[in-house]
Scaffold this motif. Structure first.
Motif, PDB file in Angstrom:
ATOM      1  N   MET A   4     -16.479 -17.168  -5.356  1.00  0.00           N
ATOM      2  CA  MET A   4     -15.999 -16.057  -4.545  1.00  0.00           C
ATOM      3  C   MET A   4     -14.815 -16.516  -3.707  1.00  0.00           C
ATOM      4  SD  MET A   4     -18.091 -13.621  -1.954  1.00  0.00           S
ATOM      5  CE  MET A   4     -17.302 -13.193  -0.433  1.00  0.00           C
ATOM      6  N   THR A   5     -13.818 -15.684  -3.645  1.00  0.00           N
ATOM      7  CA  THR A   5     -12.661 -15.998  -2.816  1.00  0.00           C
ATOM      8  C   THR A   5     -12.933 -15.566  -1.378  1.00  0.00           C
ATOM      9  OG1 THR A   5     -11.646 -13.865  -3.307  1.00  0.00           O
ATOM     10  CG2 THR A   5     -11.051 -15.704  -4.734  1.00  0.00           C
ATOM     11  N   ASP A   6     -12.257 -16.230  -0.459  1.00  0.00           N
ATOM     12  CA  ASP A   6     -12.389 -15.832   0.938  1.00  0.00           C
ATOM     13  C   ASP A   6     -11.823 -14.431   1.122  1.00  0.00           C
ATOM     14  OD1 ASP A   6     -13.542 -18.207   1.722  1.00  0.00           O
ATOM     15  OD2 ASP A   6     -11.624 -19.126   2.286  1.00  0.00           O
ATOM     16  N   PRO A   7     -12.438 -13.632   1.954  1.00  0.00           N
ATOM     17  CA  PRO A   7     -11.925 -12.275   2.165  1.00  0.00           C
ATOM     18  C   PRO A   7     -10.572 -12.300   2.872  1.00  0.00           C
ATOM     19  CG  PRO A   7     -13.763 -12.719   3.634  1.00  0.00           C
ATOM     20  CD  PRO A   7     -13.639 -13.897   2.717  1.00  0.00           C
ATOM     21  N   LEU A   8      -9.771 -11.302   2.550  1.00  0.00           N
ATOM     22  CA  LEU A   8      -8.483 -11.094   3.203  1.00  0.00           C
ATOM     23  C   LEU A   8      -8.578  -9.837   4.054  1.00  0.00           C
ATOM     24  CD1 LEU A   8      -6.184 -11.664   0.091  1.00  0.00           C
ATOM     25  CD2 LEU A   8      -6.711 -13.313   1.915  1.00  0.00           C
ATOM     26  N   PHE A   9      -7.916  -9.869   5.183  1.00  0.00           N
ATOM     27  CA  PHE A   9      -7.898  -8.732   6.090  1.00  0.00           C
ATOM     28  C   PHE A   9      -6.442  -8.320   6.267  1.00  0.00           C
ATOM     29  CE2 PHE A   9     -11.635 -11.219   6.785  1.00  0.00           C
ATOM     30  CZ  PHE A   9     -12.636 -10.272   6.875  1.00  0.00           C
ATOM     31  N   HIS A  10      -6.090  -7.173   5.718  1.00  0.00           N
ATOM     32  CA  HIS A  10      -4.701  -6.727   5.662  1.00  0.00           C
ATOM     33  C   HIS A  10      -4.374  -5.750   6.786  1.00  0.00           C
ATOM     34  CE1 HIS A  10      -4.240  -8.412   1.628  1.00  0.00           C
ATOM     35  NE2 HIS A  10      -5.342  -7.777   1.264  1.00  0.00           N
ATOM     36  N   MET A  11      -3.295  -6.048   7.489  1.00  0.00           N
ATOM     37  CA  MET A  11      -2.677  -5.099   8.419  1.00  0.00           C
ATOM     38  C   MET A  11      -1.243  -4.893   7.938  1.00  0.00           C
ATOM     39  SD  MET A  11      -4.872  -4.007  10.563  1.00  0.00           S
ATOM     40  CE  MET A  11      -3.786  -3.087  11.640  1.00  0.00           C
ATOM     41  N   ILE A  12      -0.877  -3.651   7.706  1.00  0.00           N
ATOM     42  CA  ILE A  12       0.426  -3.315   7.153  1.00  0.00           C
ATOM     43  C   ILE A  12       1.375  -3.028   8.319  1.00  0.00           C
ATOM     44  CG2 ILE A  12       1.664  -1.826   5.551  1.00  0.00           C
ATOM     45  CD1 ILE A  12      -0.774  -3.585   4.405  1.00  0.00           C
ATOM     46  N   SER A  13       2.415  -3.834   8.445  1.00  0.00           N
ATOM     47  CA  SER A  13       3.284  -3.744   9.627  1.00  0.00           C
ATOM     48  C   SER A  13       3.923  -2.362   9.797  1.00  0.00           C
ATOM     49  CB  SER A  13       4.361  -4.825   9.589  1.00  0.00           C
ATOM     50  OG  SER A  13       5.170  -4.669   8.453  1.00  0.00           O
ATOM     51  N   ASP A  14       4.312  -1.718   8.721  1.00  0.00           N
ATOM     52  CA  ASP A  14       4.912  -0.386   8.841  1.00  0.00           C
ATOM     53  C   ASP A  14       3.921   0.722   8.493  1.00  0.00           C
ATOM     54  OD1 ASP A  14       4.837  -1.006   6.147  1.00  0.00           O
ATOM     55  OD2 ASP A  14       6.810  -0.174   5.696  1.00  0.00           O
ATOM     56  N   GLY A  15       2.642   0.382   8.472  1.00  0.00           N
ATOM     57  CA  GLY A  15       1.599   1.347   8.149  1.00  0.00           C
ATOM     58  C   GLY A  15       1.224   2.220   9.333  1.00  0.00           C
ATOM     59  N   PRO A  16       0.336   3.161   9.100  1.00  0.00           N
ATOM     60  CA  PRO A  16      -0.130   4.039  10.175  1.00  0.00           C
ATOM     61  C   PRO A  16      -0.805   3.241  11.290  1.00  0.00           C
ATOM     62  CG  PRO A  16      -0.852   4.834   8.027  1.00  0.00           C
ATOM     63  CD  PRO A  16      -0.285   3.475   7.819  1.00  0.00           C
ATOM     64  N   ARG A  17      -0.588   3.667  12.513  1.00  0.00           N
ATOM     65  CA  ARG A  17      -1.247   3.005  13.642  1.00  0.00           C
ATOM     66  C   ARG A  17      -2.745   3.287  13.569  1.00  0.00           C
ATOM     67  NH1 ARG A  17       0.570   4.942  19.381  1.00  0.00           N
ATOM     68  NH2 ARG A  17      -0.802   6.672  18.863  1.00  0.00           N
ATOM     69  N   PRO A  18      -3.567   2.227  13.594  1.00  0.00           N
ATOM     70  CA  PRO A  18      -5.020   2.446  13.554  1.00  0.00           C
ATOM     71  C   PRO A  18      -5.492   3.273  14.750  1.00  0.00           C
ATOM     72  CG  PRO A  18      -4.513   0.161  13.050  1.00  0.00           C
ATOM     73  CD  PRO A  18      -3.233   0.801  13.527  1.00  0.00           C
ATOM     74  N   VAL A  19      -6.464   4.152  14.500  1.00  0.00           N
ATOM     75  CA  VAL A  19      -7.038   4.976  15.561  1.00  0.00           C
ATOM     76  C   VAL A  19      -8.330   4.355  16.093  1.00  0.00           C
ATOM     77  CG1 VAL A  19      -5.976   7.092  14.667  1.00  0.00           C
ATOM     78  CG2 VAL A  19      -8.290   6.462  13.937  1.00  0.00           C
ATOM     79  N   ALA A  20      -8.691   3.188  15.579  1.00  0.00           N
ATOM     80  CA  ALA A  20      -9.893   2.460  15.997  1.00  0.00           C
ATOM     81  C   ALA A  20      -9.673   0.991  15.629  1.00  0.00           C
ATOM     82  CB  ALA A  20     -11.125   3.032  15.285  1.00  0.00           C
ATOM     83  N   PRO A  21     -10.581   0.107  16.028  1.00  0.00           N
ATOM     84  CA  PRO A  21     -10.403  -1.318  15.705  1.00  0.00           C
ATOM     85  C   PRO A  21     -10.799  -1.631  14.256  1.00  0.00           C
ATOM     86  CG  PRO A  21     -12.353  -1.008  17.077  1.00  0.00           C
ATOM     87  CD  PRO A  21     -11.696   0.334  16.942  1.00  0.00           C
TER      88      PRO A  21
END
Length: 132
Positions: free
Chosen positions: A1-18
């Motif tokens: 199993m590969t380690d999980p990746l957590f993606h935040m897209i710099s020009d993506g929609p602003r998250p409305v929650a954590p």
């Protein structure tokens, strides 16, 4: 199993929650439900009506997918949430289906809910698979 990746897209929609925009492990990508907000104007009023909100949600999902070198062709499952199911279901379907070829529609569940963040009419999340 590969380690999980957590993606935040710099020009993506602003998250409305954590949350991360997407998480990934072993080629499977789980895209957080997106809202009908505008990435370049996150505090602007939401679009009017189910059709406009569905288009905006799908465009936001495409932005997230594009930020991790994926597209709608990688979507295996969609989960859709509608705050006024009976009023909006038919128009939602018309708009949603325009984003996928008839022979490449992902599996889908659509659920009526009592409320969504920002008083949105629709939210959609995806489960995707990277090609091997």
């Amino acid at each position: 199993m590969t380690d999980p990746l957590f993606h935040m897209i710099s020009d993506g929609p602003r998250p409305v929650a954590p949350f991360s925009h997407a998480t990934e492990a072993n080629g499977w990508v789980f895209v957080t439900g997106q809202m009908p907000t505008f990435p370049d104007a996150p505090d602007a009023p939401l679009p009017e009506g189910i059709e406009a909100q569905t288009v905006r949600v799908m465009e936001n999902l495409k932005i997230v997918l594009g930020g991790i070198d994926m597209g709608l062709e990688h979507v295996m499952m969609a989960r859709c949430y509608l705050t006024d199911f009976y009023r909006d279901y038919a128009q939602f379907n018309e708009t949603y289906q325009s984003f996928f070829p008839k022979d490449r529609r992902p599996a889908r569940t659509t659920i009526g809910v009592t409320g969504l963040a920002l008083h949105a009419l629709v939210e959609i999340d995806f489960i995707c698979k990277r090609p091997d």
